[in-house]
Design an enzyme around this catalytic site. Sequence first.
Site, PDB file in Angstrom:
ATOM      1  N   VAL B  12       0.830  -1.207   0.000  1.00  6.22           N
ATOM      2  CA  VAL B  12       0.000   0.000   0.000  1.00  6.22           C
ATOM      3  C   VAL B  12       0.864   1.256   0.000  1.00  6.22           C
ATOM      4  CG1 VAL B  12      -1.772   1.305   1.236  1.00  6.22           C
ATOM      5  CG2 VAL B  12      -1.929  -1.187   1.111  1.00  6.22           C
ATOM      6  N   ALA B  31      -6.736  19.412  -3.744  1.00  5.97           N
ATOM      7  CA  ALA B  31      -6.117  19.732  -2.456  1.00  5.97           C
ATOM      8  C   ALA B  31      -5.928  21.237  -2.292  1.00  5.97           C
ATOM      9  CB  ALA B  31      -4.771  19.025  -2.314  1.00  5.97           C
ATOM     10  N   LYS B 100      -7.462  -1.313   8.781  1.00  2.84           N
ATOM     11  CA  LYS B 100      -8.773  -1.565   9.428  1.00  2.84           C
ATOM     12  C   LYS B 100      -8.616  -2.057  10.849  1.00  2.84           C
ATOM     13  CE  LYS B 100      -8.066  -4.817   6.034  1.00  2.84           C
ATOM     14  NZ  LYS B 100      -7.505  -4.305   4.814  1.00  2.84           N
ATOM     15  N   VAL B 127     -12.235   0.246   4.486  1.00  4.57           N
ATOM     16  CA  VAL B 127     -13.399  -0.559   4.107  1.00  4.57           C
ATOM     17  C   VAL B 127     -13.628  -0.391   2.608  1.00  4.57           C
ATOM     18  CG1 VAL B 127     -15.869  -0.969   4.432  1.00  4.57           C
ATOM     19  CG2 VAL B 127     -14.471  -0.193   6.363  1.00  4.57           C
ATOM     20  N   GLY B 129     -11.619  -0.997   0.214  1.00  4.81           N
ATOM     21  CA  GLY B 129     -10.415  -0.686  -0.558  1.00  4.81           C
ATOM     22  C   GLY B 129     -10.548   0.635  -1.293  1.00  4.81           C
ATOM     23  N   GLY B 182      -2.096 -15.746  -5.332  1.00  8.67           N
ATOM     24  CA  GLY B 182      -1.838 -14.516  -4.589  1.00  8.67           C
ATOM     25  C   GLY B 182      -3.103 -13.823  -4.103  1.00  8.67           C
ATOM     26  N   GLU B 185      -3.720 -15.145   1.524  1.00 11.01           N
ATOM     27  CA  GLU B 185      -2.451 -15.153   2.244  1.00 11.01           C
ATOM     28  C   GLU B 185      -2.037 -16.589   2.562  1.00 11.01           C
ATOM     29  OE1 GLU B 185      -1.011 -12.190   3.512  1.00 11.01           O
ATOM     30  OE2 GLU B 185      -2.604 -10.841   2.862  1.00 11.01           O
ATOM     31  N   LYS B 200     -14.124  -4.534   9.436  1.00  8.26           N
ATOM     32  CA  LYS B 200     -14.797  -3.569   8.561  1.00  8.26           C
ATOM     33  C   LYS B 200     -16.207  -3.273   9.074  1.00  8.26           C
ATOM     34  CE  LYS B 200     -11.792  -4.797   4.755  1.00  8.26           C
ATOM     35  NZ  LYS B 200     -11.507  -5.803   3.717  1.00  8.26           N
ATOM     36  N   GLY B 298      -5.974  -4.369  -3.352  1.00  8.09           N
ATOM     37  CA  GLY B 298      -5.066  -4.107  -4.462  1.00  8.09           C
ATOM     38  C   GLY B 298      -4.270  -2.841  -4.223  1.00  8.09           C
TER      39      GLY B 298
END
Lengths: 395, 395
Positions: B12, B31, B100, B127, B129, B182, B185, B200, B298
């Site tokens: 991430v 922003a 989370k 939550v 993704g 993949g 896990e 979540k 992802g």
Amino acid sequence: MLYAAILGFGTVGSGVAEVLTMNQKQLAGKAGQPIELKYILDTRDFPDSPFADRIIHDFAIIEQDPQVQLVAECIGGATIAFEFVKRCLQAGKHVATSNKELVATRGHELLEIAKAKNVNFFFEASVGGGIPVLRPLYFDLAANEISQVAGIVNGTTNYILTKMLDEGAAFDDVLREAQAMGYAEANPAADVEGLDACRKVCILSALSFGFHVYPDMVSTEGITRITEADVAVAAAGNMKLKLLGRTLRTEDGRVCAFVSPHFVPGSCQLFHADGVFNALLVRGNAIGEAMFYGPGAGKLPTASAVAGDLADAAWHLTQRRPMNWEDARRDCMLDAADLPLPYVIRTGASQAQVEAALGAARPLGEDGYLLEGAHTRRAIEAAGLNLLAVWPVFR
Amino acid sequence: MLYAAILGFGTVGSGVAEVLTMNQKQLAGKAGQPIELKYILDTRDFPDSPFADRIIHDFAIIEQDPQVQLVAECIGGATIAFEFVKRCLQAGKHVATSNKELVATRGHELLEIAKAKNVNFFFEASVGGGIPVLRPLYFDLAANEISQVAGIVNGTTNYILTKMLDEGAAFDDVLREAQAMGYAEANPAADVEGLDACRKVCILSALSFGFHVYPDMVSTEGITRITEADVAVAAAGNMKLKLLGRTLRTEDGRVCAFVSPHFVPGSCQLFHADGVFNALLVRGNAIGEAMFYGPGAGKLPTASAVAGDLADAAWHLTQRRPMNWEDARRDCMLDAADLPLPYVIRTGASQAQVEAALGAARPLGEDGYLLEGAHTRRAIEAAGLNLLAVWPVFR
């Protein structure tokens, strides 16, 4: 305590009054303070309404009352509504509207005034009704370069197409039924000719690509030419015919915005959005793809979005949210007829004739062909085939 | 110019670095100013990374650099991550996280610090993704009393269940395959036992109902007991087995939060969310129902949400957004075993025995029964039937 006014006490306006009252506590939490409904502007009186004491007939009362900082425009159209919204913004009031015609035709102008006056002009309800989609697209997906937004953005036509498929019924018959049920207007042109979807595509384009796309820049075809035979060809390919509004950026940086019937394959989430529901699919270079689904119209869902706008404006009274776009860049547009897409055609021609003119094609049902690869509508129409239907496949 | 730091350069964290760079222009627009990545904290070095010059090993550098106002926490877990996030907030920095576990176990505490320090603590990626769902739920649907949020919130288990259905395969075989691809896990317990979904649900509960729901307050069952026979019974009723996380408010005002396999009918949008995708359905008293669908995990989708949080924090540097909830109210919870729901059971008992114990029931497949009306799990389990499976139907 903040004070709000509603312009227009029709379906949406009365829904906003109801939601502001019913969910006052929830709204106050997110707005930072309670929102009190002070005025409702309408030409009519509503002596039996619980809001009868708030009804006024003179817009100037709202315009000149400094206590009113939040205004919900629910009049519709782009004449009086434009005049009143403009004057509210100029008077330093925050405005929320569900009016897609207003935003699609005058959005850039109104956002410029809002920016100059440091107030918010919000219109979440103008696309997708109650579905939160414009803020998610513009703000929550800020970390994306948006490549396309595509969706079922008109519930009336989606209801008609769903019925045509489920019952094998003809367009005219389903339309009459939809009118009787209240799902279609007595004058259904804005829906069935695609104009309502076109306005929503204008708004999605501007938010996605940063410049105003006016309705005349959107190639628009409605659903009036769709026959039972077209629906049958779609079904033969495990597809459904859906009216999609799309706006996308091509590889060379141009924007192509259009409304057209599409063949939607069963593998696509939009395939499953039936009846009066709306569904919008957003593609971006980090998210990949996300979809937003829900009620695209209706009194309380639409009011949910308008009242949510008011709460957001209430929290951003002094520091407006940065929502803006430039005026139209007409030279950046690509005509939808020149956009290469996968296509299905229906034709009286034989497979050999189709393939001689347009390359490999897979037969679908009685007289349909799924063309292999991508073609432009212009090239297909120039191929000299006896065409009964030409619509893209959504992928 | 604003400066950001990333804590943790795993999947991430490296995605956030990539998105901040790749979509810098888009982010700057929302922003209000450009966001420059100044530091990446990790215990390792990454000499071949394009971000090698930003890697540091000492958290205190970030903590003590007043130029860094934005921090993305991508370490995971709730020990070091908690310590660092807390210290960042206390130092007046805005924090975004995808973690989370951290939010489900320490969210209330961290939000209190954020509030006291007038900074934002955001966790959109925790939550769904990349799917924008927490802000839409909390802010865009502000004009609603939320009655329920239900969803497919774990992609690994949804992938496994989709494969079991499509291929009639056994759980263990599909899990091994998912590990090889993949999608699962090496230690799959957090996913298949439902713990990830449980966390979540905690977050969705807090945002929907205003108080912290800790993981031990969520009745949690994963997918390890689901067999091919269960999948077949679901199919016999035109349903799919899906692992749903749900949180809802009962009519007497209690909150019931649970994770359980559910039988999902074909008429429900969640039925169509297959593979690794997530889908969240929100019900409110004005919107009715809306659904949010997309990639629940992802690298880039998750980074999209974290970077979007940073952009939102950047716009709200001095006036934080009003996101908060109270600490747990344990006496307001209803045990999921006592919540009346429609149920499907599988049993060796005959229809006559089932109906004698639980009232009218419709046979489904070989040994399944759809119980008419609503029952509690507790009552079903007390009925003395030889139960092979007991899971609710989602309606």
